[in-house]
Write a protein that holds these residues in place. Structure first.
Motif, mmCIF file in Angstrom:
data_model
loop_
_atom_site.group_PDB
_atom_site.id
_atom_site.type_symbol
_atom_site.label_atom_id
_atom_site.label_comp_id
_atom_site.label_asym_id
_atom_site.label_seq_id
_atom_site.Cartn_x
_atom_site.Cartn_y
_atom_site.Cartn_z
ATOM 1 N N GLN A 3 50.127 118.707 49.110
ATOM 2 C CA GLN A 3 48.688 118.424 49.082
ATOM 3 C C GLN A 3 48.021 119.300 48.049
ATOM 4 O O GLN A 3 48.236 120.512 47.996
ATOM 5 N N ASP A 22 45.658 112.857 46.288
ATOM 6 C CA ASP A 22 45.695 111.901 47.399
ATOM 7 C C ASP A 22 45.747 112.658 48.720
ATOM 8 O O ASP A 22 46.722 113.356 48.994
ATOM 9 N N TRP A 23 44.692 112.495 49.518
ATOM 10 C CA TRP A 23 44.642 113.127 50.843
ATOM 11 C C TRP A 23 45.090 112.091 51.869
ATOM 12 O O TRP A 23 44.282 111.365 52.440
ATOM 13 N N LEU A 24 46.394 112.053 52.089
ATOM 14 C CA LEU A 24 46.968 111.058 52.987
ATOM 15 C C LEU A 24 47.661 111.743 54.150
ATOM 16 O O LEU A 24 47.999 112.933 54.089
ATOM 17 N N CYS A 52 34.347 115.824 43.994
ATOM 18 C CA CYS A 52 35.337 114.812 44.357
ATOM 19 C C CYS A 52 35.622 113.832 43.217
ATOM 20 O O CYS A 52 36.102 112.715 43.456
ATOM 21 N N ASN A 56 41.510 110.767 44.587
ATOM 22 C CA ASN A 56 41.999 109.389 44.462
ATOM 23 C C ASN A 56 41.831 108.603 45.766
ATOM 24 O O ASN A 56 41.076 107.632 45.835
ATOM 25 N N THR A 57 42.540 108.999 46.778
ATOM 26 C CA THR A 57 42.478 108.317 48.084
ATOM 27 C C THR A 57 42.338 109.362 49.176
ATOM 28 O O THR A 57 42.705 110.529 48.990
ATOM 29 N N TRP A 58 41.817 108.946 50.320
ATOM 30 C CA TRP A 58 41.633 109.867 51.443
ATOM 31 C C TRP A 58 41.712 109.101 52.759
ATOM 32 O O TRP A 58 41.561 107.887 52.809
ATOM 33 N N ASP A 59 41.966 109.834 53.818
ATOM 34 C CA ASP A 59 41.927 109.288 55.175
ATOM 35 C C ASP A 59 41.509 110.414 56.111
ATOM 36 O O ASP A 59 40.757 111.306 55.703
ATOM 37 N N PRO A 86 33.145 111.264 49.658
ATOM 38 C CA PRO A 86 33.257 109.797 49.678
ATOM 39 C C PRO A 86 32.434 109.183 50.786
ATOM 40 O O PRO A 86 32.125 109.810 51.810
#
Length: 376
Positions: A3, A22-24, A52, A56-59, A86
């Protein structure tokens, strides 16, 4: 996958963290010890913000990270600026912090309020319940008028299904309870009448008690616990699932579509169930008469027929019709009054049973007074 770490940068009493990558869920949540150490070394920092642009992506990983950071900084009196995060993160974080605050807050019970506040709340609750009852009764009358004018909206198959549920499917429990009630009445009467050599009058006792009082009463109580609670739970679950709101949106009256078939079905089935309960109770008394008192079945039957008069039978049938209306009416009312949670559905079912049984007892007492006045 490692991460990406948040890079702290201090400017104008503000700690700025750059979030990138990417925060997955597949990645581990980064350690916030670095951010905490920076905050410890710079007590002048009053606010934390985020960059931010490289995210790229987050959840939920990002949400968990920010929530932990919020927990660390809350005691320090430092503010977290969520405007650059986001879309949706701020709302989810608000829900998480609100839930945490409400769960940690002490619950104020009703008994902790002053007596006057409790009295006022009770009076307000009674007034609100009365208004809802009157409104529901008015909707029922309007729905009945629409039914008589053949303008009500409900499906025939729904009425048939409710007739089966309220009628044929209730026969086993009605049979069991009615036979047991007849057995108990006959046994109690036999013990006393044997002292006077008047065992034959057990048939009179059981026949009159079942047709005049116990048949309709026991049927009403059984149906209150079985059918009234089911009506409240079914409609309450529809309230939770927003099916009632969907009917309103479609322009369909929930009373016509849901309540009217249930009331009609129970009012139509209750007289038949009452007569069936009378017969089963007399049969239970006959079992005791033939087993304990050595009475023949033809003798017991003839004595029962001589004791029972038509007004007694019609009185029980009339009571059962009124009881059926009360059971269906209160069950549907409590279902529509239910809140939007599983606990509220259970409370609605419990309230329906308690209210219905109290109503049955009160109405039966009124019937007894009226019958005494008119000489039945």
């Amino acid at each position: 996958m490692n991460q990406p770490q948040a890079q702290p940068h201090i400017s104008d009493h503000e700690l700025r963290l750059s979030l990138s990558g990417d925060w997955l869920l597949s990645a581990s949540i980064p350690d916030i010890a670095q951010v905490v150490s920076v905050l410890d070394g710079h007590p002048e920092v009053a606010r934390i913000s985020f960059n931010c642009t490289q995210l790229n992506t987050w959840d939920s990983t990002l949400l968990t990270y920010i929530f932990e950071l919020h927990s660390e900084t809350q005691s320090r009196g430092q503010e977290i600026n969520l405007s650059s995060l986001p879309r949706g993160v701020g709302h989810l974080l608000h829900l998480a912090t609100s839930s945490s605050a409400s769960s940690s807050a002490p619950t104020q019970t009703a008994f902790s309020l002053p007596f006057t506040a409790r009295l006022g709340a009770t009076a307000q609750s009674w007034l609100q319940g009365t208004l809802e009852f009157v409104d529901f009764l008015g909707q029922g009358l309007l729905s009945l008028l629409r039914l008589l004018r053949v303008k009500s909206v409900f499906r025939t198959q729904d009425l048939l299904a409710q007739l089966q549920f309220c009628g044929a499917q209730a026969l086993p429990i009605i049979s069991l309870i009615s036979i047991l009630v007849g057995l108990i009445l006959a046994f109690v009467g036999a013990v006393q009448l044997k002292y006077f050599g008047a065992q034959i009058y057990v048939a009179d006792l059981v026949g009159i008690a079942m047709t005049r009082e116990m048949g309709a009463m026991m049927t009403g109580i059984i149906m209150a616990g079985r059918t009234g609670a089911a009506f409240a739970a079914q409609i309450g679950t529809m309230q939770v699932n927003e099916e009632i709101d969907a009917l309103h949106t479609l322009g369909i009256s929930p009373f016509d579509f849901l309540v009217l078939p249930r009331i009609l079905a129970l009012v139509l089935m209750m007289p038949l169930l009452c007569l069936y309960a009378d017969l089963m109770g007399i049969l239970g008394g006959a079992i005791v008469g033939m087993g304990m008192l050595d009475l023949s079945l033809p003798l017991y039957w003839n004595q029962t027929m001589a004791a029972i008069t038509l007004p007694y039978v019609w009185l029980g049938v009339a009571k059962s019709c009124v009881f059926g209306f009360i059971i269906a009416f209160v069950g549907c009312l409590r279902g529509l009054q239910a809140g939007r949670s599983a606990q509220a559905v259970g409370q609605a079912a419990t309230s329906a049973v308690v209210t219905t049984i109290v109503g049955i007892i009160v109405i039966d007492g009124l019937f007894a007074v009226v019958c005494d006045v008119i000489g039945i």
